[in-house]
Scaffold this motif. Structure first.
Motif, mmCIF file in Angstrom:
data_model
loop_
_atom_site.group_PDB
_atom_site.id
_atom_site.type_symbol
_atom_site.label_atom_id
_atom_site.label_comp_id
_atom_site.label_asym_id
_atom_site.label_seq_id
_atom_site.Cartn_x
_atom_site.Cartn_y
_atom_site.Cartn_z
ATOM 1 N N LYS A 115 16.956 7.108 -11.604
ATOM 2 C CA LYS A 115 16.137 7.660 -12.683
ATOM 3 C C LYS A 115 17.026 8.205 -13.799
ATOM 4 C CE LYS A 115 12.151 8.859 -9.823
ATOM 5 N NZ LYS A 115 11.202 9.927 -9.407
ATOM 6 N N GLN A 116 16.552 8.008 -15.022
ATOM 7 C CA GLN A 116 17.302 8.471 -16.183
ATOM 8 C C GLN A 116 16.756 9.815 -16.660
ATOM 9 O OE1 GLN A 116 20.072 6.543 -17.301
ATOM 10 N NE2 GLN A 116 19.499 5.734 -15.285
ATOM 11 N N LEU A 117 17.674 10.701 -16.993
ATOM 12 C CA LEU A 117 17.252 12.015 -17.470
ATOM 13 C C LEU A 117 16.630 11.933 -18.850
ATOM 14 C CD1 LEU A 117 20.314 14.158 -16.288
ATOM 15 C CD2 LEU A 117 18.075 13.880 -15.189
ATOM 16 N N LYS A 118 17.032 10.922 -19.614
ATOM 17 C CA LYS A 118 16.462 10.706 -20.939
ATOM 18 C C LYS A 118 16.259 9.217 -21.143
ATOM 19 C CE LYS A 118 21.063 10.752 -23.047
ATOM 20 N NZ LYS A 118 21.921 11.343 -24.098
ATOM 21 N N PRO A 119 15.267 8.837 -21.938
ATOM 22 C CA PRO A 119 14.992 7.402 -22.143
ATOM 23 C C PRO A 119 16.145 6.703 -22.853
ATOM 24 C CG PRO A 119 13.725 8.744 -23.673
ATOM 25 C CD PRO A 119 14.341 9.688 -22.701
ATOM 26 N N LEU A 120 16.354 5.426 -22.496
ATOM 27 C CA LEU A 120 17.375 4.622 -23.152
ATOM 28 C C LEU A 120 16.722 3.818 -24.266
ATOM 29 C CD1 LEU A 120 19.304 3.311 -20.005
ATOM 30 C CD2 LEU A 120 19.724 5.383 -21.353
ATOM 31 N N ASN A 121 17.317 3.841 -25.433
ATOM 32 C CA ASN A 121 16.702 3.205 -26.601
ATOM 33 C C ASN A 121 17.553 2.110 -27.235
ATOM 34 O OD1 ASN A 121 14.404 5.025 -26.589
ATOM 35 N ND2 ASN A 121 15.818 6.607 -27.302
ATOM 36 N N SER A 122 18.721 1.839 -26.666
ATOM 37 C CA SER A 122 19.578 0.820 -27.259
ATOM 38 C C SER A 122 20.467 0.196 -26.198
ATOM 39 C CB SER A 122 20.458 1.432 -28.361
ATOM 40 O OG SER A 122 21.407 2.326 -27.790
ATOM 41 N N LEU A 123 20.973 -0.991 -26.498
ATOM 42 C CA LEU A 123 21.881 -1.673 -25.573
ATOM 43 C C LEU A 123 23.161 -0.869 -25.355
ATOM 44 C CD1 LEU A 123 21.546 -5.354 -26.850
ATOM 45 C CD2 LEU A 123 20.809 -4.504 -24.619
ATOM 46 N N LYS A 142 24.651 -13.129 -21.864
ATOM 47 C CA LYS A 142 25.267 -13.318 -23.182
ATOM 48 C C LYS A 142 24.926 -12.168 -24.135
ATOM 49 C CE LYS A 142 25.819 -18.247 -22.676
ATOM 50 N NZ LYS A 142 25.710 -19.580 -23.273
ATOM 51 N N ILE A 143 23.753 -11.578 -23.953
ATOM 52 C CA ILE A 143 23.394 -10.406 -24.763
ATOM 53 C C ILE A 143 24.384 -9.278 -24.497
ATOM 54 C CG2 ILE A 143 21.676 -8.561 -25.018
ATOM 55 C CD1 ILE A 143 19.523 -10.743 -24.526
ATOM 56 N N LEU A 144 24.693 -9.050 -23.223
ATOM 57 C CA LEU A 144 25.636 -7.991 -22.872
ATOM 58 C C LEU A 144 27.057 -8.353 -23.302
ATOM 59 C CD1 LEU A 144 24.306 -6.940 -19.349
ATOM 60 C CD2 LEU A 144 23.941 -5.821 -21.555
ATOM 61 N N GLN A 147 27.684 -7.495 -26.751
ATOM 62 C CA GLN A 147 27.882 -6.056 -26.923
ATOM 63 C C GLN A 147 29.236 -5.594 -26.372
ATOM 64 O OE1 GLN A 147 25.813 -3.711 -28.399
ATOM 65 N NE2 GLN A 147 24.629 -5.485 -29.094
ATOM 66 N N ASN A 148 30.016 -6.584 -25.879
ATOM 67 C CA ASN A 148 31.309 -6.285 -25.265
ATOM 68 C C ASN A 148 31.181 -5.313 -24.095
ATOM 69 O OD1 ASN A 148 32.947 -7.885 -27.066
ATOM 70 N ND2 ASN A 148 32.624 -6.307 -28.628
#
Length: 265
Positions: A115-123, A142-144, A147-148
């Motif tokens: 579970k995340q303490l805060k929401p993730l909003n970006s890669l 390939k998306i990741l 993003q390197n």
């Protein structure tokens, strides 16, 4: 296989001409339950029947062959007359293929038992995970890569990728709602522990044709055939029958405008 002939009707003159099977290939990557192989080696599934219908409408007879994902994507990029499915349409791939017709639509997300303490909003925020499981050379891989990302764990199939998260070898997986539900059920895994921690975007997969050395006449023929077949009673019947078979699967789905949407209507 070399004895198989592909019969193509000329768009301009209506005359017949033939190509040997070595000049035209139809490749698919297994995506159960829509593209899968039976114990007897036969291909089955909604997308298999759909592509067969499009080929028949185009006047083409050719066997559909299963191929590893890396080979399918590469051959459809560098060889002439390679029809492949199902490839996700992305900006990076846009100029590499002819996009014949959309097949499925899905939502890509990252899932984790943590579970995340805060929401993730970006890669970029996915770097918070120690490791993210993906299918090798899949669009999400390939998306990741773009993003390197340094925390990527690559697997040759989705079953192993899910296993890695269940067994705590990976801390998250970049997949889809439908894929998670299907493979967890097929493997008898308890995936109730997984939560969607990041939603990426809605994506669409296509039937594609290679660009290099491919005659535009063939491109137009297949696009026209796909449009005609998707408006036919035969396609409506096949879709209805397959959706009935799939209704007991833990995958929400409905057909709209000839595209299989993998969420509730």
């Amino acid at each position: 296989m070399n004895s198989i002939l592909i019969i193509l009707f000329s768009l301009n003159s209506g005359a017949l001409f033939a190509q040997s099977s070595k000049d035209f290939w139809v490749l698919a990557y297994p995506e159960p339950p829509f593209i899968e192989q039976t114990e007897k080696g036969q291909l089955t599934g909604l997308l298999v029947d759909e592509v067969k219908g499009i080929l028949a409408t185009a006047g083409i007879r050719q066997q559909i062959l299963l191929a590893p994902w890396k080979r399918l994507e590469q051959e459809a990029k560098v060889k002439a007359n390679v029809l492949a499915f199902a490839l996700t349409r992305t900006s990076e791939r846009e100029d590499s293929y002819h996009w014949i017709t959309p097949l499925t639509a899905n939502v890509y997300s990252v899932y984790s038992p943590h579970k995340q303490l805060k929401p993730l909003n970006s890669l970029e925020q996915l770097s918070e995970f120690d490791s993210i499981a993906v299918l090798e050379n899949d669009v999400r891989h390939k998306i990741l890569q773009a993003q390197n990302a340094k925390n990527v764990h690559v697997y040759s199939n989705w079953s192993d990728a899910i296993d890695s998260v269940v067994n705590k070898q990976s801390s998250a997986i970049f997949f889809s709602d439908a894929g998670m539900q299907y493979f967890c059920r097929e493997q008898g895994k308890d995936c109730n522990q997984f939560e969607r921690v990041f939603m990426y975007e809605r994506t669409v997969t296509y039937l594609t044709l290679s660009k290099v050395g491919t005659n535009t006449e063939l491109v137009n023929r297949l696009k026209s055939a796909a449009n005609r077949y998707k408006h036919s009673d035969a396609f409506k019947l096949i879709s209805k029958n397959w959706l009935k078979q799939y209704q007991n699967l833990p995958i929400p789905m409905h057909m709209e405008d000839g595209v299989l949407n993998l969420w509730n209507k």
